[in-house]
Design a protein around this motif. Structure first.
Motif, PDB file in Angstrom:
ATOM      1  N   MET A   1      69.935   8.666 103.963  1.00  0.00           N
ATOM      2  CA  MET A   1      68.464   8.619 103.973  1.00  0.00           C
ATOM      3  C   MET A   1      68.002   7.589 104.996  1.00  0.00           C
ATOM      4  O   MET A   1      68.521   6.474 105.048  1.00  0.00           O
ATOM      5  N   ASN A   2      67.053   7.985 105.818  1.00  0.00           N
ATOM      6  CA  ASN A   2      66.493   7.076 106.802  1.00  0.00           C
ATOM      7  C   ASN A   2      65.994   5.804 106.131  1.00  0.00           C
ATOM      8  O   ASN A   2      65.465   5.819 105.032  1.00  0.00           O
ATOM      9  N   SER A   3      66.135   4.676 106.831  1.00  0.00           N
ATOM     10  CA  SER A   3      65.816   3.374 106.235  1.00  0.00           C
ATOM     11  C   SER A   3      64.365   3.260 105.786  1.00  0.00           C
ATOM     12  O   SER A   3      64.067   2.562 104.819  1.00  0.00           O
ATOM     13  N   ILE A   4      63.437   3.938 106.472  1.00  0.00           N
ATOM     14  CA  ILE A   4      62.033   3.833 106.072  1.00  0.00           C
ATOM     15  C   ILE A   4      61.832   4.368 104.669  1.00  0.00           C
ATOM     16  O   ILE A   4      61.108   3.787 103.860  1.00  0.00           O
ATOM     17  N   TRP A   5      62.503   5.471 104.328  1.00  0.00           N
ATOM     18  CA  TRP A   5      62.324   6.041 102.997  1.00  0.00           C
ATOM     19  C   TRP A   5      62.974   5.144 101.947  1.00  0.00           C
ATOM     20  O   TRP A   5      62.463   5.011 100.835  1.00  0.00           O
ATOM     21  N   LYS A   6      64.094   4.498 102.316  1.00  0.00           N
ATOM     22  CA  LYS A   6      64.720   3.543 101.397  1.00  0.00           C
ATOM     23  C   LYS A   6      63.798   2.360 101.138  1.00  0.00           C
ATOM     24  O   LYS A   6      63.676   1.876 100.019  1.00  0.00           O
ATOM     25  N   ARG A   7      63.151   1.893 102.191  1.00  0.00           N
ATOM     26  CA  ARG A   7      62.232   0.758 102.035  1.00  0.00           C
ATOM     27  C   ARG A   7      61.047   1.135 101.158  1.00  0.00           C
ATOM     28  O   ARG A   7      60.600   0.338 100.327  1.00  0.00           O
ATOM     29  N   LEU A   8      60.533   2.330 101.354  1.00  0.00           N
ATOM     30  CA  LEU A   8      59.414   2.769 100.529  1.00  0.00           C
ATOM     31  C   LEU A   8      59.833   2.944  99.073  1.00  0.00           C
ATOM     32  O   LEU A   8      59.079   2.608  98.149  1.00  0.00           O
ATOM     33  N   LEU A   9      61.049   3.455  98.859  1.00  0.00           N
ATOM     34  CA  LEU A   9      61.551   3.574  97.487  1.00  0.00           C
ATOM     35  C   LEU A   9      61.690   2.212  96.837  1.00  0.00           C
ATOM     36  O   LEU A   9      61.398   2.037  95.649  1.00  0.00           O
ATOM     37  N   SER A  10      62.122   1.232  97.609  1.00  0.00           N
ATOM     38  CA  SER A  10      62.332  -0.103  97.051  1.00  0.00           C
ATOM     39  C   SER A  10      61.030  -0.766  96.622  1.00  0.00           C
ATOM     40  O   SER A  10      61.040  -1.681  95.798  1.00  0.00           O
ATOM     41  N   LEU A  11      59.921  -0.307  97.184  1.00  0.00           N
ATOM     42  CA  LEU A  11      58.627  -0.880  96.802  1.00  0.00           C
ATOM     43  C   LEU A  11      58.198  -0.442  95.403  1.00  0.00           C
ATOM     44  O   LEU A  11      57.334  -1.068  94.789  1.00  0.00           O
ATOM     45  N   GLY A  12      58.786   0.648  94.913  1.00  0.00           N
ATOM     46  CA  GLY A  12      58.445   1.118  93.572  1.00  0.00           C
ATOM     47  C   GLY A  12      56.988   1.503  93.472  1.00  0.00           C
ATOM     48  O   GLY A  12      56.481   2.321  94.252  1.00  0.00           O
ATOM     49  N   GLU A  13      56.279   0.901  92.515  1.00  0.00           N
ATOM     50  CA  GLU A  13      54.875   1.228  92.275  1.00  0.00           C
ATOM     51  C   GLU A  13      53.933   0.503  93.236  1.00  0.00           C
ATOM     52  O   GLU A  13      52.736   0.763  93.256  1.00  0.00           O
ATOM     53  N   LYS A  14      54.462  -0.418  94.024  1.00  0.00           N
ATOM     54  CA  LYS A  14      53.623  -1.230  94.906  1.00  0.00           C
ATOM     55  C   LYS A  14      53.341  -0.519  96.220  1.00  0.00           C
ATOM     56  O   LYS A  14      54.076   0.365  96.640  1.00  0.00           O
ATOM     57  N   SER A  15      52.279  -0.956  96.872  1.00  0.00           N
ATOM     58  CA  SER A  15      51.978  -0.500  98.224  1.00  0.00           C
ATOM     59  C   SER A  15      52.386  -1.603  99.189  1.00  0.00           C
ATOM     60  O   SER A  15      52.435  -2.778  98.821  1.00  0.00           O
ATOM     61  N   PRO A  16      52.714  -1.258 100.445  1.00  0.00           N
ATOM     62  CA  PRO A  16      53.035  -2.297 101.422  1.00  0.00           C
ATOM     63  C   PRO A  16      51.881  -3.274 101.597  1.00  0.00           C
ATOM     64  O   PRO A  16      50.705  -2.913 101.482  1.00  0.00           O
ATOM     65  N   THR A  17      52.205  -4.516 101.876  1.00  0.00           N
ATOM     66  CA  THR A  17      51.219  -5.551 102.154  1.00  0.00           C
ATOM     67  C   THR A  17      51.604  -6.236 103.459  1.00  0.00           C
ATOM     68  O   THR A  17      52.556  -5.831 104.140  1.00  0.00           O
ATOM     69  N   GLU A  18      50.876  -7.294 103.792  1.00  0.00           N
ATOM     70  CA  GLU A  18      51.179  -8.024 105.015  1.00  0.00           C
ATOM     71  C   GLU A  18      52.582  -8.629 105.003  1.00  0.00           C
ATOM     72  O   GLU A  18      53.113  -9.013 106.040  1.00  0.00           O
ATOM     73  N   GLN A  19      53.202  -8.700 103.818  1.00  0.00           N
ATOM     74  CA  GLN A  19      54.563  -9.221 103.718  1.00  0.00           C
ATOM     75  C   GLN A  19      55.614  -8.188 104.143  1.00  0.00           C
ATOM     76  O   GLN A  19      56.769  -8.541 104.375  1.00  0.00           O
ATOM     77  N   ASP A  20      55.209  -6.921 104.208  1.00  0.00           N
ATOM     78  CA  ASP A  20      56.162  -5.844 104.502  1.00  0.00           C
ATOM     79  C   ASP A  20      56.079  -5.429 105.966  1.00  0.00           C
ATOM     80  O   ASP A  20      55.790  -4.276 106.302  1.00  0.00           O
TER      81      ASP A  20
ATOM     82  N   PRO B   1      62.671  14.075  99.463  1.00  0.00           N
ATOM     83  CA  PRO B   1      61.970  13.843  98.205  1.00  0.00           C
ATOM     84  C   PRO B   1      62.337  12.446  97.694  1.00  0.00           C
ATOM     85  O   PRO B   1      63.407  11.928  98.019  1.00  0.00           O
ATOM     86  N   PRO B   2      61.450  11.791  96.988  1.00  0.00           N
ATOM     87  CA  PRO B   2      60.217  12.308  96.378  1.00  0.00           C
ATOM     88  C   PRO B   2      59.002  12.254  97.299  1.00  0.00           C
ATOM     89  O   PRO B   2      57.885  12.400  96.849  1.00  0.00           O
ATOM     90  N   PHE B   3      59.219  12.019  98.615  1.00  0.00           N
ATOM     91  CA  PHE B   3      58.102  11.909  99.541  1.00  0.00           C
ATOM     92  C   PHE B   3      57.775  13.262 100.158  1.00  0.00           C
ATOM     93  O   PHE B   3      58.619  14.164 100.218  1.00  0.00           O
ATOM     94  N   ALA B   4      56.532  13.384 100.627  1.00  0.00           N
ATOM     95  CA  ALA B   4      56.103  14.584 101.339  1.00  0.00           C
ATOM     96  C   ALA B   4      55.048  14.169 102.349  1.00  0.00           C
ATOM     97  O   ALA B   4      54.318  13.188 102.133  1.00  0.00           O
ATOM     98  N   VAL B   5      54.990  14.888 103.450  1.00  0.00           N
ATOM     99  CA  VAL B   5      54.017  14.597 104.497  1.00  0.00           C
ATOM    100  C   VAL B   5      53.209  15.849 104.796  1.00  0.00           C
ATOM    101  O   VAL B   5      53.780  16.933 104.995  1.00  0.00           O
ATOM    102  N   ARG B   6      51.907  15.695 104.813  1.00  0.00           N
ATOM    103  CA  ARG B   6      51.023  16.770 105.235  1.00  0.00           C
ATOM    104  C   ARG B   6      50.487  16.396 106.609  1.00  0.00           C
ATOM    105  O   ARG B   6      49.861  15.349 106.787  1.00  0.00           O
TER     106      ARG B   6
END
Length: 383
Positions: free
Chosen positions: A1-20, A39-44
């Motif tokens: 899995m591309n690292s971006i999707w891993k990073r987004l998964l690691s955020l869990g319920e949170k959204s990225p902030t200035e720390q990310d 999955p579980p991501f999708a792009v329109r």
């Protein structure tokens, strides 16, 4: 899995902030490169993203630069500029789908509406809570300034020529939105009703404003409750004008001035109005945009030291230019029926009530603006 999707998964319920740092740039790079979205991501996707390739004069570090808008920008969500070409708006918190922005942006892109930040994509995630909107990816508009800033400059200087452009922009927006599928066949049909109870909603807004506005302002407001209620009366009658998909939160703060002109943004709906019907008279948007000019006048008086008579005169002239340009544009396109002028005044009064409710619940210091507008409309000698 591309690292971006891993990073987004690691955020869990949170959204990225200035720390990310780096998450937004990595997401845009993945979208530009056509990386498969797991999955579980999708792009329109709405339209093709611009290339992030560097010019010969720029060093290519392999990682697009990113920056946020800074703390001076008042925003509910968290937005990041990537490579000075793309903006990623992270919704904080992620919003439950269906959400108005993706379908609005997709429709406007398909309709050829140009006066907005170019819409590129929406990122969602599906989990146990259902599908949620994580981010919207749009174009970056160079030199863009928030409407509350540039319009206050215009008020301070007494310039009103901008209002003609805003009227045409609003009309073009409504002309594009009027081609949305009607409620009976729209994708959101189960959540849509054409019986949106305008009179009841307006009365409810007035009642809340009377309850939540305290002190001297509250006493003044209570003394004019009868007059305000009478202004809302036209909303109780049959609504003959077409119901179209509207912006829902159209004010000068949603109009950016940039090097290419003006652009309307933020199709997330009105965060202060629950269960607002998507299909309403165009007059709802027009009333909010027009009365926001009066709010700008109040800002100029309070924060810029503009003499009240000058500021109020400016607002009146700008308002008339805006409405005239709006009507002329509809007439040019053969759709004068989209605006029922008799609904403007009651919707404007309702909007001021909603501004008072917003101030009481979220931003007390804002109360001076709607109160200033109402006091100007109802002078002391006519309680």
């Amino acid at each position: 899995m591309n690292s971006i999707w891993k990073r987004l998964l690691s955020l869990g319920e949170k959204s990225p902030t200035e720390q990310d740092r780096g998450v937004s740039a990595a997401l845009v790079t993945a979208l530009v490169d056509g990386v498969e979205v797991p999955p579980p991501f999708a792009v329109r996707r709405f339209s093709a993203l611009p290339s992030l390739s560097y010019s010969a004069a720029e060093p290519d570090t392999g990682v697009p630069a990113e920056r946020d808008f800074g703390s001076h920008v008042d925003q509910t969500n968290y937005s990041v500029i990537v490579a000075e070409r793309v903006v990623v708006k992270w919704l904080t918190p992620p919003a439950t789908m269906p959400h108005p922005a993706p379908e609005m942006l997709a429709h406007l892109a398909g309709a050829g509406f140009q006066d907005t930040a170019p819409p590129y994509a929406a990122l969602t995630r599906v989990d146990g809570a259902g599908e949620r909107l994580l981010a919207l990816v749009t174009g970056y508009l160079p030199g863009a300034r928030d409407g509350w800033e540039w319009c206050a400059d215009e008020a301070e200087a007494g310039r009103t020529a901008f209002a003609d452009a805003l009227g045409r922009l609003a009309a073009d927006l409504h002309l594009a939105l009027s081609t949305f599928p009607p409620p009976s066949i729209a994708a959101t049909a189960p959540a849509v009703t054409t019986d949106f109870g305008p009179a009841e909603r307006a009365e409810g807004a007035l009642a809340e404003a009377l309850t939540l506005t305290d002190g001297e302002d509250g006493e003044w407001l209570a003394g004019r409750a009868g007059a305000l209620r009478a202004e809302l009366a036209p909303l109780a009658g049959p609504i003959a004008t077409p119901l179209i998909r509207i912006h829902g939160d159209l004010h000068v703060g949603q109009i950016l001035r940039w090097t290419g002109g003006y652009a309307v943004i933020d199709f997330d709906g009105n965060p202060t109005v629950t269960e607002a019907a998507p299909y309403q008279p165009a007059a709802r948007d027009v009333a909010q945009l027009a009365t926001s000019l009066e709010h700008v006048a109040q800002v100029a008086i309070k924060r810029r030291g503009t003499p009240p008579r000058q500021a109020l005169g400016w607002a009146g002239e700008a308002r008339e230019l805006l409405l005239s340009a709006y009507r002329d544009r509809l007439a040019e396109r053969g759709r004068p029926d989209l605006l029922d002028g008799s609904l403007l005044r009651p919707f404007e009064i309702e909007q001021e009530c909603r501004e008072l409710v917003y101030a009481a619940r979220h931003l007390p210091r804002w109360r001076y603006a709607p109160m200033g507008v109402l006091r100007a409309r109802y002078p002391e000698e006519t309680p």
